[in-house]
Design an enzyme around this catalytic site. Structure first.
Site, PDB file in Angstrom:
ATOM      1  CG  ASP A 478      -4.177  35.448  -3.984  1.00  0.00           C
ATOM      2  OD1 ASP A 478      -3.055  36.391  -3.679  1.00  0.00           O
ATOM      3  OD2 ASP A 478      -3.766  35.115  -4.877  1.00  0.00           O
ATOM      4  CG  ASP A 548      -0.533  38.420  -9.690  1.00  0.00           C
ATOM      5  OD1 ASP A 548       0.009  37.595  -8.741  1.00  0.00           O
ATOM      6  OD2 ASP A 548      -1.259  39.166  -9.366  1.00  0.00           O
TER       7      ASP A 548
END
Length: 733
Positions: A478, A548
């Site tokens: 990430d 997301d």
């Protein structure tokens, strides 16, 4: 595919199965001009294209009006500050502080195969499936050589372009701009299609008119970004899937970029794509070389659908290297939306046990397992297991999960550092910053200067130690903030403008080393969701977390924009909890599963707490994944309807290459009263074959391919909003 040089006319011809790209050398000075890119034409006609240039304007014929020539000639790669006032390909500052540059033909080379781009992601090919043309242009006054590279691939209507700069002077030069692709062409009522967005709503399609001057998108955030995507297309018939000319361009790069079109006073267009000139200045000492990233050019005369198929085939066959590209990925469950930071070994084991009973194949432990990480304010950089949470250590947990019957994966954010971390206290200078300036925080974190060797080695060392400590088979990498306060303690004042690109090269080097040291690791890239969903990252990971926002209805628009360019098998897509954690929407469990099926497929929820009815549906969803995944992974994608456009329903189709099988996903977003059944018309079926029609595993009849394509399939009205149906078409033997 073919590439040839017609010496008597000084013409270069690049051919794919259905397209031609033609350049030529003009005038005694050796200006390289672009003459044609489009549907395939006869090579014997190539010299005719030189008539595009009015000879009275060439400098050898009329040097008094040299500016008239320079300001309208269709340059293949234009310089700057010499009389061409359109957007430039390269800008420099020489040892005298001057910035004029004019690049003219020097030599060329045609060979089979394709070379790697050192330190950069790029398409690949061998001597049997690809060819390359390199054209050297030079400015002898400045002492700069630009080597233009063009590669084509067997059976694919795309061209990969890049540029390499060589300082052949005795003094240093500064590159202030270095576009990877320039393309001059006439306007034929084109519009510009780009992808925009923000966190949780990435890659929204936008079409706009092209006015005089520049129309462009860019990112100088240190990543390709949520806000704009390194892709653009010229479209002739809006977002038609089947009609009109389309020129598509995808940048194989994950950092700062610029992509746009400049319309001149003569109604010609100049397209450009490359590293954003903001925050970019690269010092080339004598003998130094700078390689610009690659651009994929893709022409279609049959609308966006053909462009999409070309990108998908190229990326699947000549960009993604992972062994997983041709395999089913394990169905995973990620604990992030299940627990956030509030978890320990016992909670993870409980999730793993229930997941195994449902047929799930991997547990992924997300953020919160290291340092003192109980919220997002601390511990990034301290990549050591928190044994207050992970009791007995990481290997003990992984062994227990493996014993249950699940594989194990882990989340890391290697590029970041928290001010509240042991690492920052020991090495505050390791963060990217400008001395004396209050640094901008985002998510209360800074960015590590991985361009520095000691930082790079520390970061990679921690990743390697963690992955080597247990049987970890998946890594979610990430990156949750953008770059700012650009300053590096390791770079001199004359090289600070190199930081953003050097940073991206360091990210690539980290991931390249990672997949070489751990060749069987399934790597999934992520950047606050989809801020690094680009062709560059696919070179290192076969899948990228799409967004997301896991809400199935929001994902319809996000996945439509993503699949315009990228294969469905690259889209990280999960079934998540409801009410959805981002938008609060409640969507049927079936719909969530059907939408995620057109991606990597997995779960993002606490399986121990969801309703029993939903839990009971998981084995069936996983069975569908195994049934359809090869089709999703290898088939051709077709857009049949767009919720983005009609605001009522969505439909897309995946067809096996030989046309024998197809899967249609239909989503009724909004129910309506007193209506009638919708007609969905499949594409790319075999006209003569008889297809069985299955609607959510219920037999619904059979028909010829030509009947299905022309008359369509009737989809019944579904009861309620956010309902879905899978329609499976199978040809009878």
């Amino acid at each position: 595919m073919d590439i040839r040089y017609i010496e008597k006319d000084r013409i270069f011809v690049i051919e794919t199965d259905n397209t031609s790209y033609v350049m030529g050398i003009v005038d005694e000075e050796g200006f390289l001009g672009h003459f044609y890119y489009g549907d395939k034409i006869g090579s014997e006609d190539s010299s005719y294209l030189l008539s595009i240039i009015d000879p009275q304007y060439t400098p050898s014929s009329n040097n008094r009006d040299r500016s008239s020539f320079l300001d309208r000639f269709p340059f293949e790669y234009p310089g700057s500050n010499v009389g061409d006032y359109r957007n430039t390909g390269v800008e420099i500052t020489d040892a005298n502080g001057n910035g004029s540059i004019s690049l003219c033909y020097e030599s060329h080379n045609i060979y089979k195969g394709k070379k790697e781009l050192e330190g950069l992601p790029a398409t690949f090919g061998n001597e049997n499936d690809s060819m390359t043309l390199e054209i050297s242009l030079v400015d002898k006054v400045v002492g700069l050589r630009a080597v233009l590279s063009y590669s084509v691939f067997e059976g694919i209507d795309a061209i990969a372009r890049s540029v390499r700069f060589e300082n052949i002077s005795s003094e240093a030069l500064f590159l202030n701009k270095a576009m990877s692709m320039m393309l001059d062409m006439e306007d034929e009522a084109y519009q510009l299609l780009t992808l925009h967005g923000s966190w949780a709503r990435e890659r929204m399609m936008e079409i706009r008119n092209i006015g005089y001057g520049d129309t462009f998108v860019e990112s100088f955030r240190g990543e390709s970004s949520h806000q704009f995507h390194p892709f653009m297309a010229l479209v002739q018939d809006g977002d038609s899937q089947d009609n009109g000319k389309v020129y598509g361009f995808s940048f194989v790069y994950s950092g700062n970029f610029q992509a746009g079109v400049c319309k001149s006073q003569f109604d010609s267009l100049r397209l450009y794509m490359g590293i954003c000139e903001k925050n970019f200045c690269w010092k080339l000492d004598s003998g130094d070389v700078f390689t610009a990233p690659e651009v994929i050019m893709n022409y279609s005369s049959a609308g966006l659908g053909k462009m999409t198929h070309t990108f998908h085939d190229l990326f699947r066959n000549h960009l993604i290297r992972s062994p997983y590209k041709d395999k089913e990925r394990p169905v995973l469950i990620n604990n992030w939306e299940a627990t956030y930071f509030d978890f320990d070994s016992e909670k993870l084991i409980a999730i793993a046990r229930q997941a195994q009973k449902s047929g799930i194949e991997m547990l992924v432990m997300d953020d919160g397992w290291f340092g003192e990480r109980n919220d997002d304010n601390t511990s990034l950089g301290d990549w050591y297991v928190n044994e207050n949470k992970i009791k007995g250590g990481l290997k003990k947990l992984v062994d227990e999960v493996n014993a249950i019957g699940l594989k194990f994966g882990i989340w890391m954010e290697p590029e970041m550092i928290s001010p509240a971390s042991k690492l920052y206290k020991a090495h505050p200078d390791w963060a990217i910053s400008v001395p004396g300036r209050e640094a901008c925080r985002s998510r209360n974190q800074f960015v590590l200067d991985i361009t520095r060797e000691e930082v790079f080695e520390y970061v990679y060392g921690r990743i390697k130690d963690i992955l080597s400590s247990a049987n970890i088979e998946y890594l979610k990498w990430d990156m949750n903030r953008q770059l700012s306060d650009l300053g590096s303690a390791a770079l001199g004042k004359d090289r600070q403008g190199e930081l953003s690109h050097r940073y991206m090269l360091a990210v690539y080097a980290l991931q390249d080393r990672l997949i070489k040291d751990f060749p069987n690791l399934l790597l999934e890239n992520c950047s606050g969701g989809g801020a690094r969903y680009d062709a560059g990252m696919l070179y290192y990971s076969p899948q990228i977390w799409c967004s997301d926002d896991t809400d199935a209805i929001e994902r319809l628009k996000i996945q439509e924009g993503t699949s315009l360019v990228f294969p469905l098998s690259t889209m990280g897509a999960h079934v998540s909890d409801c009410p959805n954690h981002t938008v609060g929407r409640i969507t049927p469990f079936k719909t969530r599963g059907d939408v995620a099926l057109s991606g990597t497929f997995g779960y993002e929820l606490d399986i121990t707490k969801i309703p029993a009815e939903d839990r009971a549906a998981i084995p069936g969803q996983i069975a569908n994944y195994h049934k359809y995944n090869e089709l999703v992974r290898k088939g051709d994608y077709y857009r049949l309807a767009s919720y983005r456009q009609n605001h009522e329903y969505d439909a897309w189709m995946i067809t096996q290459k030989d046309g024998r099988k197809a899967l249609i996903t239909y989503v009724q977003v909004v129910a309506f009263p007193n209506g009638k059944r919708r007609i969905i018309k499949p594409k790319a079926l075999d006209d003569s074959r008889i297809y069985e029609i299955w609607q959510d595993d219920n037999y619904a009849g059979a028909a010829k391919g030509t009947t299905l394509k022309n008359a369509g399939i009737a989809v019944p009205i579904l009861n309620g909003d956010y309902r879905s149906m899978l329609i499976y078409l199978v040809a009878k033997e």
